[in-house]
Design a protein around this motif. Structure first.
Motif, mmCIF file in Angstrom:
data_model
loop_
_atom_site.group_PDB
_atom_site.id
_atom_site.type_symbol
_atom_site.label_atom_id
_atom_site.label_comp_id
_atom_site.label_asym_id
_atom_site.label_seq_id
_atom_site.Cartn_x
_atom_site.Cartn_y
_atom_site.Cartn_z
ATOM 1 N N LEU A 46 -39.684 6.713 -2.012
ATOM 2 C CA LEU A 46 -39.397 5.785 -0.920
ATOM 3 C C LEU A 46 -40.449 5.899 0.184
ATOM 4 C CD1 LEU A 46 -37.649 3.691 0.502
ATOM 5 C CD2 LEU A 46 -36.202 5.568 1.325
ATOM 6 N N SER A 47 -40.862 7.100 0.506
ATOM 7 C CA SER A 47 -41.809 7.293 1.608
ATOM 8 C C SER A 47 -43.176 6.667 1.323
ATOM 9 C CB SER A 47 -41.971 8.782 1.928
ATOM 10 O OG SER A 47 -42.634 9.457 0.876
ATOM 11 N N LYS A 48 -43.437 6.331 0.059
ATOM 12 C CA LYS A 48 -44.729 5.735 -0.316
ATOM 13 C C LYS A 48 -44.646 4.237 -0.614
ATOM 14 C CE LYS A 48 -46.693 9.976 -2.017
ATOM 15 N NZ LYS A 48 -45.992 11.046 -2.636
ATOM 16 N N VAL A 49 -43.466 3.654 -0.494
ATOM 17 C CA VAL A 49 -43.293 2.230 -0.790
ATOM 18 C C VAL A 49 -44.132 1.396 0.183
ATOM 19 C CG1 VAL A 49 -41.628 0.318 -0.706
ATOM 20 C CG2 VAL A 49 -41.006 2.456 -1.803
ATOM 21 N N PRO A 50 -44.885 0.407 -0.318
ATOM 22 C CA PRO A 50 -45.635 -0.462 0.585
ATOM 23 C C PRO A 50 -44.686 -1.225 1.522
ATOM 24 C CG PRO A 50 -46.243 -0.866 -1.712
ATOM 25 C CD PRO A 50 -45.074 0.058 -1.721
ATOM 26 N N ILE A 51 -45.094 -1.327 2.793
ATOM 27 C CA ILE A 51 -44.300 -2.021 3.804
ATOM 28 C C ILE A 51 -45.164 -3.089 4.457
ATOM 29 C CG2 ILE A 51 -42.991 -1.826 5.959
ATOM 30 C CD1 ILE A 51 -42.584 1.178 5.259
ATOM 31 N N LEU A 52 -44.684 -4.320 4.429
ATOM 32 C CA LEU A 52 -45.345 -5.426 5.119
ATOM 33 C C LEU A 52 -44.471 -5.784 6.312
ATOM 34 C CD1 LEU A 52 -47.016 -8.505 3.579
ATOM 35 C CD2 LEU A 52 -45.503 -8.755 5.504
ATOM 36 N N MET A 53 -45.042 -5.718 7.505
ATOM 37 C CA MET A 53 -44.288 -6.039 8.715
ATOM 38 C C MET A 53 -44.736 -7.386 9.258
ATOM 39 S SD MET A 53 -43.542 -3.705 12.086
ATOM 40 C CE MET A 53 -45.050 -4.036 12.976
ATOM 41 N N MET A 54 -43.760 -8.187 9.678
ATOM 42 C CA MET A 54 -44.011 -9.529 10.202
ATOM 43 C C MET A 54 -43.536 -9.604 11.649
ATOM 44 S SD MET A 54 -42.257 -11.437 6.956
ATOM 45 C CE MET A 54 -40.794 -10.438 7.170
ATOM 46 N N THR A 55 -44.183 -10.476 12.418
ATOM 47 C CA THR A 55 -43.700 -10.708 13.784
ATOM 48 C C THR A 55 -44.088 -12.090 14.268
ATOM 49 O OG1 THR A 55 -43.537 -9.806 16.015
ATOM 50 C CG2 THR A 55 -45.720 -9.813 15.015
ATOM 51 N N GLY A 56 -43.265 -12.605 15.143
ATOM 52 C CA GLY A 56 -43.576 -13.834 15.853
ATOM 53 C C GLY A 56 -43.896 -13.512 17.312
ATOM 54 N N ASP A 57 -43.962 -12.228 17.650
ATOM 55 C CA ASP A 57 -44.226 -11.774 19.014
ATOM 56 C C ASP A 57 -45.611 -12.230 19.468
ATOM 57 O OD1 ASP A 57 -45.147 -9.825 21.159
ATOM 58 O OD2 ASP A 57 -43.095 -9.108 20.851
ATOM 59 N N PRO A 58 -45.722 -12.730 20.698
ATOM 60 C CA PRO A 58 -47.036 -13.177 21.181
ATOM 61 C C PRO A 58 -48.011 -12.013 21.409
ATOM 62 C CG PRO A 58 -45.387 -13.387 22.917
ATOM 63 C CD PRO A 58 -44.653 -13.006 21.663
ATOM 64 N N ASN A 59 -47.505 -10.797 21.583
ATOM 65 C CA ASN A 59 -48.361 -9.630 21.799
ATOM 66 C C ASN A 59 -48.674 -8.974 20.448
ATOM 67 O OD1 ASN A 59 -49.770 -7.448 22.720
ATOM 68 N ND2 ASN A 59 -48.281 -6.898 24.289
ATOM 69 N N VAL A 60 -49.438 -9.686 19.643
ATOM 70 C CA VAL A 60 -49.718 -9.265 18.269
ATOM 71 C C VAL A 60 -50.422 -7.912 18.207
ATOM 72 C CG1 VAL A 60 -50.946 -9.907 16.161
ATOM 73 C CG2 VAL A 60 -49.780 -11.645 17.491
ATOM 74 N N ALA A 61 -51.387 -7.683 19.068
ATOM 75 C CA ALA A 61 -52.151 -6.430 19.016
ATOM 76 C C ALA A 61 -51.244 -5.216 19.224
ATOM 77 C CB ALA A 61 -53.268 -6.447 20.052
ATOM 78 N N GLU A 62 -50.339 -5.316 20.186
ATOM 79 C CA GLU A 62 -49.432 -4.192 20.452
ATOM 80 C C GLU A 62 -48.484 -3.961 19.279
ATOM 81 O OE1 GLU A 62 -45.748 -3.166 23.420
ATOM 82 O OE2 GLU A 62 -47.448 -4.233 24.284
ATOM 83 N N VAL A 63 -47.921 -5.031 18.740
ATOM 84 C CA VAL A 63 -46.996 -4.903 17.619
ATOM 85 C C VAL A 63 -47.722 -4.344 16.393
ATOM 86 C CG1 VAL A 63 -45.508 -6.190 16.027
ATOM 87 C CG2 VAL A 63 -45.455 -6.701 18.475
ATOM 88 N N ARG A 64 -48.931 -4.843 16.126
ATOM 89 C CA ARG A 64 -49.724 -4.337 14.993
ATOM 90 C C ARG A 64 -49.997 -2.844 15.163
ATOM 91 N NH1 ARG A 64 -53.645 -6.917 11.498
ATOM 92 N NH2 ARG A 64 -53.477 -8.755 12.816
ATOM 93 N N ALA A 65 -50.363 -2.431 16.384
ATOM 94 C CA ALA A 65 -50.649 -1.021 16.646
ATOM 95 C C ALA A 65 -49.405 -0.151 16.414
ATOM 96 C CB ALA A 65 -51.166 -0.842 18.069
ATOM 97 N N LYS A 69 -45.886 -14.356 12.119
ATOM 98 C CA LYS A 69 -45.074 -15.525 11.779
ATOM 99 C C LYS A 69 -45.533 -16.692 12.632
ATOM 100 C CE LYS A 69 -40.671 -13.168 10.874
ATOM 101 N NZ LYS A 69 -39.328 -13.026 11.434
ATOM 102 N N PRO A 70 -45.463 -17.906 12.179
ATOM 103 C CA PRO A 70 -45.014 -18.272 10.835
ATOM 104 C C PRO A 70 -46.098 -17.964 9.806
ATOM 105 C CG PRO A 70 -45.674 -20.239 12.040
ATOM 106 C CD PRO A 70 -45.800 -19.079 12.994
ATOM 107 N N VAL A 71 -45.663 -17.445 8.690
ATOM 108 C CA VAL A 71 -46.578 -17.083 7.608
ATOM 109 C C VAL A 71 -46.556 -18.180 6.550
ATOM 110 C CG1 VAL A 71 -44.798 -15.721 6.433
ATOM 111 C CG2 VAL A 71 -47.199 -15.253 5.965
#
Length: 141
Positions: A87-106, A119-121
């Motif tokens: 489980l600890s190695k499962v790939p994780i893709l995170m999505m957001t519609g937040d306007p502060n993309v850099a902070e969320v990505r970090a 988002k929208p993707v």
């Protein structure tokens, strides 16, 4: 609709856990990803997603960042900290519609996500990311 070629796997379908508090987003993700013949598991919150991921084997996790309770980055961090090595190695893709993309990505990268998308993707964008972080299984011989 986005169409991709399917490759048969002798090991059964790959399993994707969709963690998003929006049922319509989870449905859209399933439509976008149906060309890969995944088996889908769903959770409406990060807390529910943790329970599902601990109880059921999954090959990929798609999570939203903004959810009531635990956010997607904290969820990813909990998955990465799991005592279950698979489980600890499962790939994780995170999505957001937040306007502060850099902070969320970090925040996501610090938590150990494998990929990030705003988002929208689009179907093509999502399929490209999924194909990159979870290659098609090899056909059984």
């Amino acid at each position: 609709m986005c169409i991709r070629r399917q490759t048969a796997s002798g090991n059964g379908p790959q399993r994707v856990l969709l963690v998003d508090d929006s049922r319509s987003i989870r449905t859209l993700l399933k439509i976008y990803l149906m060309a890969r013949s995944f088996e889908f598991l769903e959770a409406e919150s990060a807390e529910e997603g943790l329970k599902v991921a601990e109880a059921e084997p999954v090959d990929l996790i798609l999570t939203d960042f903004h959810m009531d309770g635990m956010n997607g980055a904290d969820f990813a961090g909990q998955i990465r900290a799991s005592a279950n090595a698979r489980l600890s190695k499962v790939p994780i893709l995170m999505m957001t519609g937040d306007p502060n993309v850099a902070e969320v990505r970090a925040l996501g990268q610090k938590a150990g996500i494998s990929a990030f998308v705003r988002k929208p993707v689009s179907c093509a964008q999502l399929m490209t990311l999924v194909d990159t972080i979870l290659p098609l299984p090899r056909a059984a011989k």
